[in-house]
Every structure is written in structure tokens, then in C-alpha cells.
Motif scaffolding. Structure first.
Motif, PDB file in Angstrom:
ATOM      1  N   ASP A 147       9.734   4.050   3.546  1.00 36.39           N
ATOM      2  CA  ASP A 147       8.641   3.072   3.455  1.00 36.39           C
ATOM      3  C   ASP A 147       8.403   2.407   4.803  1.00 36.39           C
ATOM      4  OD1 ASP A 147       8.363   3.672   0.864  1.00 36.39           O
ATOM      5  OD2 ASP A 147       8.810   1.681   0.057  1.00 36.39           O
ATOM      6  N   LEU A 148       9.494   2.066   5.470  1.00 37.23           N
ATOM      7  CA  LEU A 148       9.389   1.368   6.753  1.00 37.23           C
ATOM      8  C   LEU A 148       8.597   2.203   7.755  1.00 37.23           C
ATOM      9  CD1 LEU A 148      10.396  -1.135   8.346  1.00 37.23           C
ATOM     10  CD2 LEU A 148      12.302   0.274   9.116  1.00 37.23           C
ATOM     11  N   PHE A 149       8.972   3.481   7.861  1.00 35.15           N
ATOM     12  CA  PHE A 149       8.321   4.305   8.879  1.00 35.15           C
ATOM     13  C   PHE A 149       6.950   4.818   8.447  1.00 35.15           C
ATOM     14  CE2 PHE A 149      12.626   4.340  10.594  1.00 35.15           C
ATOM     15  CZ  PHE A 149      12.336   3.982  11.893  1.00 35.15           C
ATOM     16  N   ARG A 150       6.644   4.658   7.167  1.00 36.62           N
ATOM     17  CA  ARG A 150       5.269   4.953   6.755  1.00 36.62           C
ATOM     18  C   ARG A 150       4.379   3.742   6.980  1.00 36.62           C
ATOM     19  NH1 ARG A 150       4.807   7.878   1.050  1.00 36.62           N
ATOM     20  NH2 ARG A 150       2.663   7.917   1.706  1.00 36.62           N
ATOM     21  N   ALA A 151       4.951   2.543   6.929  1.00 35.23           N
ATOM     22  CA  ALA A 151       4.132   1.339   7.033  1.00 35.23           C
ATOM     23  C   ALA A 151       3.901   0.922   8.481  1.00 35.23           C
ATOM     24  CB  ALA A 151       4.778   0.193   6.252  1.00 35.23           C
ATOM     25  N   LEU A 152       4.843   1.213   9.368  1.00 32.27           N
ATOM     26  CA  LEU A 152       4.681   0.746  10.746  1.00 32.27           C
ATOM     27  C   LEU A 152       3.783   1.688  11.553  1.00 32.27           C
ATOM     28  CD1 LEU A 152       8.277  -0.370  11.792  1.00 32.27           C
ATOM     29  CD2 LEU A 152       6.332  -1.775  11.116  1.00 32.27           C
ATOM     30  N   PRO A 153       2.852   1.119  12.344  1.00 35.11           N
ATOM     31  CA  PRO A 153       2.045   1.967  13.227  1.00 35.11           C
ATOM     32  C   PRO A 153       2.955   2.648  14.254  1.00 35.11           C
ATOM     33  CG  PRO A 153       1.099  -0.232  13.046  1.00 35.11           C
ATOM     34  CD  PRO A 153       2.453  -0.286  12.407  1.00 35.11           C
ATOM     35  N   ALA A 184       0.836  -1.207   0.000  1.00 39.70           N
ATOM     36  CA  ALA A 184       0.000   0.000   0.000  1.00 39.70           C
ATOM     37  C   ALA A 184       0.867   1.252   0.000  1.00 39.70           C
ATOM     38  CB  ALA A 184      -0.927  -0.003   1.209  1.00 39.70           C
ATOM     39  N   VAL A 185       1.957   1.223   0.784  1.00 45.78           N
ATOM     40  CA  VAL A 185       2.841   2.389   0.852  1.00 45.78           C
ATOM     41  C   VAL A 185       3.481   2.660  -0.508  1.00 45.78           C
ATOM     42  CG1 VAL A 185       4.985   3.275   1.850  1.00 45.78           C
ATOM     43  CG2 VAL A 185       3.317   2.157   3.305  1.00 45.78           C
ATOM     44  N   ARG A 186       3.932   1.576  -1.186  1.00 39.55           N
ATOM     45  CA  ARG A 186       4.539   1.728  -2.519  1.00 39.55           C
ATOM     46  C   ARG A 186       3.551   2.337  -3.508  1.00 39.55           C
ATOM     47  NH1 ARG A 186       8.216   2.949  -4.279  1.00 39.55           N
ATOM     48  NH2 ARG A 186       8.697   3.715  -2.250  1.00 39.55           N
ATOM     49  N   LEU A 187       2.338   1.760  -3.506  1.00 42.57           N
ATOM     50  CA  LEU A 187       1.290   2.232  -4.413  1.00 42.57           C
ATOM     51  C   LEU A 187       1.038   3.710  -4.176  1.00 42.57           C
ATOM     52  CD1 LEU A 187      -1.176   1.609  -6.359  1.00 42.57           C
ATOM     53  CD2 LEU A 187      -2.509   1.345  -4.279  1.00 42.57           C
ATOM     54  N   LEU A 188       0.944   4.063  -2.903  1.00 42.57           N
ATOM     55  CA  LEU A 188       0.634   5.427  -2.511  1.00 42.57           C
ATOM     56  C   LEU A 188       1.709   6.391  -2.971  1.00 42.57           C
ATOM     57  CD1 LEU A 188      -1.633   6.557  -0.970  1.00 42.57           C
ATOM     58  CD2 LEU A 188      -0.306   6.357   1.107  1.00 42.57           C
ATOM     59  N   SER A 189       2.948   5.981  -2.779  1.00 41.33           N
ATOM     60  CA  SER A 189       4.066   6.811  -3.151  1.00 41.33           C
ATOM     61  C   SER A 189       3.990   7.141  -4.649  1.00 41.33           C
ATOM     62  CB  SER A 189       5.322   6.047  -2.774  1.00 41.33           C
ATOM     63  OG  SER A 189       6.426   6.679  -3.207  1.00 41.33           O
ATOM     64  N   ARG A 190       3.612   6.149  -5.453  1.00 39.53           N
ATOM     65  CA  ARG A 190       3.460   6.403  -6.889  1.00 39.53           C
ATOM     66  C   ARG A 190       2.329   7.370  -7.180  1.00 39.53           C
ATOM     67  NH1 ARG A 190       4.940   1.504 -10.713  1.00 39.53           N
ATOM     68  NH2 ARG A 190       7.031   1.233  -9.869  1.00 39.53           N
TER      69      ARG A 190
END
Lengths: 223, 226
Positions: free
Chosen positions: B69-75, A208-214
Motif C-alpha cells: 500500500d505504501l509504495f502504491r500510494a507514494l509518488p 484510494a489504494v485500499r478501495l482499488l485493491s478490493r
């Protein structure tokens, strides 16, 4: 280095803890399945209400939305879970989480949907109405689909935040992933279960984070 | 007692409120202090990472993207718990305050880096080329031409994200930071009355309603200038 691995990536501990971690993951999934659709529904309702031009609707609505956006969700949750029982209202952990999440996330989703609806030119509604569609039909079939497409990155981003937010349910002893990981950590005196929980969250949410970043880069580049 | 009086006695008990007001005020200032620290260090670190990324050194950028990415994905709560309960196992024992500050700084830095980087990319290439052709160096171009424009673009999304993350200071109550929520919860269990929680809620509203209204204003103020 070995000690570091034995402390934070102790496979034996993780293996022993894996059944309750999986139980926790399952409760987290249940929370997501309840919280996200409820929040979306509440958000659409708030956004539709905001299209009413009367100031008797508009001002209370802004106050409501800003109230719940200003309130840290954990404070709201504690109020529902630890405050309301004094008034004889026992919601239980799951009830408090469900209601707290509904109030909090619907306000955020509401703002996003509102921005989406406002991004559609007035002429679309007029054109749709002039073809004989009712106001409800025009909203459902003409305005909302375009509105959702325009704010899709924000919707994905907010949903990601909601999923991450489910971890605060651990504070009211709802046995979700973080709660179970902390239980396992306090029994084994080893932080590996918490690391394992972090890895699970990361694997779950990384796509989801990857998708969002795009999506976000594309949105900024278009400006 | 009527129901209404009962309600007031329970949730707006003047005596209990008066007794716990000083504690809540202490918590209020600690929350403000913690939030300011997070905003300063998070935005600074985020900007720094975005600037480093614009040098486009491959392995460095992969690392930055992974960390972001890591710190965006982790609560955030998971990060706080990991730092607070995990690090003592290797002999480091950060306080609850430091754990919360570090965790939310990393989270804000990750989001801020993404937003700044998107802003840098949004500045047209011609700006780079024009600035370089006047004889400015890479760093000068970045600092005097690109960043000022990029930062303008990023103000609305950055404001909202920053507000959202500073509200996370309430998570510090989980690791014994004496901010508003933990003062309020302690008050509830000492007095067996939820009024301190009401007071805490009011304190949060006093703190964040102006901030949210400010965010709304920033959004409309900068929206038409794109």
C-alpha cells in the motif's frame, strides 16, 4: 535510534515547515482539481472519436494516443516548459503542467473509456436507437453509464496515478507539496519535511489504494 | 528567414543535434540499462512477496500489505527524492542511479505483488486440493500447479504496469542520473537551443513506441483466452 528520529522525524523542523507544506498541499489540490476533470473530458472525447469506424479517424487517433502514452510525462513537461519558450511561446509553470497533463492523462483515460465502450454489446446501441433515441442520446444515457461501470477500477487506478504524477510539477518549480518540502529540507538541512510530505501523500491516497485493491481482486476473481 | 526556417533552426538544428547526438545515445543506453534492472528486480521482488504471502502467516502478510500500500500510494518522485536527499543524513549516500533504481524497483514490486497475488487467488481452490491429494507438497503445488496458471492471468496487467513504471526512469534526471532527459536538458542549457530536447524526445519515442505497441498486442493476444 534517537538520532534516527531526530533526523527523519524531527517534529520541531516539521512544525517550522508546516505553513509552507500546507501551502504546497493547497497547490497540489488545485493541480488535481484542474488535471483530473480535464483528463477525463479529453478521454471521453478521444473514446467517442474512436467509435467512428473510418480508418481516416482510427489510425491518426491510435498514433496520437500511443504517442502520448509512449512519452514519459516529465519529458513532455520539460518540452513544454523549457522548449517552447524558444519558439516564443511562454506557458509558465502552471500552463505547462496543465497542458502536459491534459495531453498525457487524456490518452490514458481515452484508452480506458474505449475499452469500456467496446465492452457493451452492439445490440444495446441498436435497441436504444430503435426506441427513438438519437445516437448522441443513446451514447449518453445507455452506453456510457454501463461502460463507466465496467471500467471503474481502471478509472480509479488512473486517477490515483494522475494525483501522484502532480509531484513532477516540482521539477518546473511549481510550488506544490514536494517542491515546498524540498525547499524546507534545503533550508533546514534536515529531511523531515520530505518525510512529512510523504506521510501527507500516503494519508491522502491510502483510502484510494485500499478501495482499488478490493475492486481489482474482485475483477480478477470474476474471470 | 521564413517562419518555417526559423522553426527548423530552433527545434531541428542539424548542427546542434549532431553535436549532442553522442550524449543522447549515451543517455539512451543508460536509460535502457536502468529500465532493465528495474524490470528484473521489481518483478522478482514482487513475485517473491506474492509467494511469501501465499503461506498466509498473519503478521508477515500484514507487513507485506502495508508495504505494498505504501509504495502504491507514494509518488515515485517523492520516494526517489527521499532516498537521494534523505539517506545522506544518516551517512548513506546512494548515487542518483541507485536511488532511482531502488525507488522504482520498490514501486514495481508493490504493483507486481498485488497483481501476482490476485492471480494466485484466481486459481480455483479445487486445483490446490487436487494437486495436494496427488501427494505434492505445498511448495510443489504452488510452484508447479498454481503459479504457472496465475502468471498467465497476470501477463496483460503486468505488462502495462511495467511499461508505465519504466517510463519513470526519466525521473532520474531530477537526481542527476545522466539518462536521456538530463543529457537533453544539459544540452539545451549549453547550446541555448532546444534541439537536444527534440532529439531526446525522439530517443524516448524510439525506445517506448515499440514497447507500447507490444503492450497493446499482449493485451489483445491474451484477452480472448480467459
Amino acid at each position: 535510534m534517537d538520532e534516527f528520529v531526530a533526523t527523519f522525524f524531527n517534529l520541531e523542523v516539521v512544525r517550522a515547515a508546516s505553513p509552507i507544506l500546507l501551502q504546497g498541499l493547497w497547490v497540489t489540490v488545485q493541480l488535481i482539481v484542474v488535471a483530473v476533470p480535464l483528463g477525463l473530458l479529453g478521454g471521453v472525447i478521444l473514446a467517442l472519436l474512436s467509435t467512428i469506424r473510418s480508418r481516416w479517424v482510427r489510425w491518426p487517433l491510435i498514433a496520437w494516443v500511443d504517442f502520448f502514452r509512449a512519452f514519459p510525462p516529465l519529458v513532455l513537461l520539460m518540452f513544454l516548459y523549457a522548449g517552447l519558450p524558444f519558439a516564443g511561446i511562454e506557458l509558465g509553470a502552471f500552463g505547462a503542467v496543465a497542458i502536459g497533463f491534459f495531453l498525457n492523462t487524456s490518452s490514458y483515460y481515452g484508452e480506458i473509456f474505449r475499452a469500456g465502450i467496446e465492452s457493451i454489446p452492439r445490440g444495446q446501441m441498436e435497441a436504444a436507437r430503435s426506441t427513438g433515441l438519437t445516437a448522441v442520446q443513446a451514447m449518453t444515457w445507455v452506453i456510457l453509464p454501463q461502460a463507466v461501470r465496467n471500467v471503474l477500477p481502471d478509472l480509479v487506478s488512473n486517477t490515483l496515478e494522475v494525483v501522484k504524477l502532480t509531484s513532477i510539477a516540482s521539477v518546473v518549480a511549481l510550488p506544490e507539496l514536494l517542491y515546498q518540502a524540498r525547499q524546507a529540507q534545503s533550508v533546514t538541512y534536515n529531511p523531515s519535511p520530505i518525510v512529512a510530505a510523504a506521510v501527507i501523500y500516503f494519508l491522502l491516497l491510502w483510502p484510494a489504494v485500499r478501495l482499488l485493491s478490493r475492486l481489482e481482486h474482485r475483477a480478477v476473481a470474476r474471470r | 528567414m521564413t517562419n518555417w526556417e526559423q522553426f527548423l533552426f530552433t527545434f531541428f538544428n542539424a548542427k546542434v543535434m549532431a553535436a549532442y547526438l553522442p550524449k543522447i545515445i549515451d543517455g539512451f543506453f543508460l536509460t535502457v540499462w536502468l529500465a532493465l534492472l528495474i524490470v528484473l528486480s521489481g518483478l522478482a521482488l514482487g513475485l517473491l512477496l506474492a509467494v511469501v504471502r501465499s503461506f498466509r502467516i498473519r503478521p508477515v502478510n500484514w507487513l507485506i500489505v502495508f508495504l505494498v500500500d505504501l509504495f502504491r500510494a507514494l509518488p515515485p518522485l517523492v520516494i526517489i527524492v527521499l532516498i537521494y536527499f534523505g539517506l545522506p543524513s544518516v551517512g548513506l549516500a546512494p548515487s542518483g542511479f541507485v536511488s532511482t533504481w531502488l525507488s522504482l524497483t520498490f514501486v514495481l514490486a508493490a504493483f507486481a505483488e498485488e497483481i501476482f497475488w490476485a492471480g494466485i487467488l484466481a486459481v480455483p481452490k479445487g486445483q490446490w486440493e487436487a494437486a495436494r491429494s496427488t501427494g505434492m507438497g505445498f511448495a510443489q503445488t504452488l510452484g508447479w500447479v498454481v503459479l504457472p496458471q496465475a502468471v498467465r492471468l497476470t501477463i496483460p496487467p503486468l505488462t502495462n504496469r511495467t511499461i508505465a513504471i519504466t517510463k519513470g526512469t526519466a525521473l532520474g534526471s531530477v537526481v542527476a542520473v545522466a539518462e536521456i532527459l538530463s543529457q537533453a536538458s544539459a544540452g539545451v542549457s549549453f547550446s541555448s537551443n532546444p534541439s537536444p530536447l527534440t532529439l531526446g524526445a525522439i530517443a524516448y519515442l524510439v525506445l517506448f513506441v515499440p514497447v507500447v505497441a507490444f503492450g497493446r498486442w499482449v493485451e489483445t493476444r491474451f484477452a480472448w483466452k480467459r
